[in-house]
Design an enzyme around this catalytic site. Structure first.
Site, PDB file in Angstrom:
ATOM      1  N   VAL A 191      14.559  51.941 -39.665  1.00  0.00           N
ATOM      2  CA  VAL A 191      14.276  53.092 -38.815  1.00  0.00           C
ATOM      3  C   VAL A 191      13.422  54.071 -39.615  1.00  0.00           C
ATOM      4  CG1 VAL A 191      15.248  54.993 -37.488  1.00  0.00           C
ATOM      5  CG2 VAL A 191      16.436  52.790 -37.573  1.00  0.00           C
ATOM      6  N   TYR A 192      12.242  54.362 -39.116  1.00  0.00           N
ATOM      7  CA  TYR A 192      11.267  55.112 -39.901  1.00  0.00           C
ATOM      8  C   TYR A 192      11.507  56.616 -39.732  1.00  0.00           C
ATOM      9  CZ  TYR A 192       9.255  50.487 -39.656  1.00  0.00           C
ATOM     10  OH  TYR A 192       9.072  49.129 -39.719  1.00  0.00           O
TER      11      TYR A 192
END
Length: 236
Positions: free
Chosen positions: A142-143
């Site tokens: 998850v950026y």
């Protein structure tokens, strides 16, 4: 026009969580100064809409000055406006970075500065910012680097401002949402996204609105980052 109980500014107010926050405060009889780029005029005499880019100092000035001119004071500022761009850190463009910083940081800075200046004249007020749980709880795949940089920075500023203005009658808090059922997330992704937190489902926009109302009605709470994320920030 009725005499409102309180006057609340809500940024990013035209849709999603911002619109839910506006509705929640209106149900309590509060007057609203609602702003976003695309917001439309309201037929409600106790809702003043101001269209514009909240990252622009001139927009922030109009929101506060028109709110005071219309309703006489500003009791609460809800910093809800913000954007998230999810991509690997090395793939962020300069234009994308600038857009995130403009909405998340400049949008917080300019209007918070003006609102607190107004609140100081009243010796009372409350600033509550909608940040992000992912800003301080990273997940593999998850950026979240830009969220951590911007929304995480607001979490830190919240604590600093809470102490700076504690003896001046002004409280400063934040609500850090997890994944919420809102226009930001496609409906087909909800089930997968729900697996990212211990409760196994995503939250509702009203969960965030109720958290904002709770903090606004809690006179002995300041400097708090209230995570509303289904346990995401506690771990997995």
């Amino acid at each position: 026009m009725s005499t409102p109980a309180k006057v609340v500014i809500v940024t990013g107010a035209s849709q999603g969580i911002g619109a839910a926050i506006v509705l929640a405060f209106r149900k309590l009889g509060y007057a609203i100064v609602a702003t976003s780029r695309s917001i439309k005029p309201s037929d409600d005499p106790d809702v003043l809409t101001v269209a514009g880019d909240i990252g622009c100092p001139a927009t922030a000035q109009r929101v506060v000055s028109e709110g005071v001119a219309r309703f006489g004071r500003i009791d609460t500022l809800v910093n809800n406006a913000g954007i998230y761009i999810g991509r690997p850190f090395t793939e962020h463009s300069t234009s994308g970075y600038n857009a995130v910083v403009n909405a998340n940081v400049a949008g917080f800075f300019h209007i918070t500065q003006l609102a607190i200046a107004q609140m100081q004249q009243q010796s009372s007020g409350h600033v509550v910012s909608v940040t992000a749980s992912i800003a301080d709880t990273a997940y593999s795949g998850v950026y979240s680097a830009l969220a951590a940089l911007t929304k995480g920075g607001i979490n830190a500023a919240t604590k600093s401002l809470a102490i700076e203005y504690a003896r001046k009658g002004i409280r400063v808090n934040a609500v850090a949402p997890g994944i919420i059922r809102s226009p930001m997330h496609a409906a087909e992704a909800h089930a997968v996204l729900g697996d990212l937190n211990p409760l196994g489902h995503i939250g509702e926009m009203n969960d965030i609105a109720e958290a904002v109302l709770f903090l606004d009605a809690a006179p002995f709470i300041t400097g708090e980052i209230l995570h509303v994320d289904g346990g995401q920030s506690a771990g997995r």
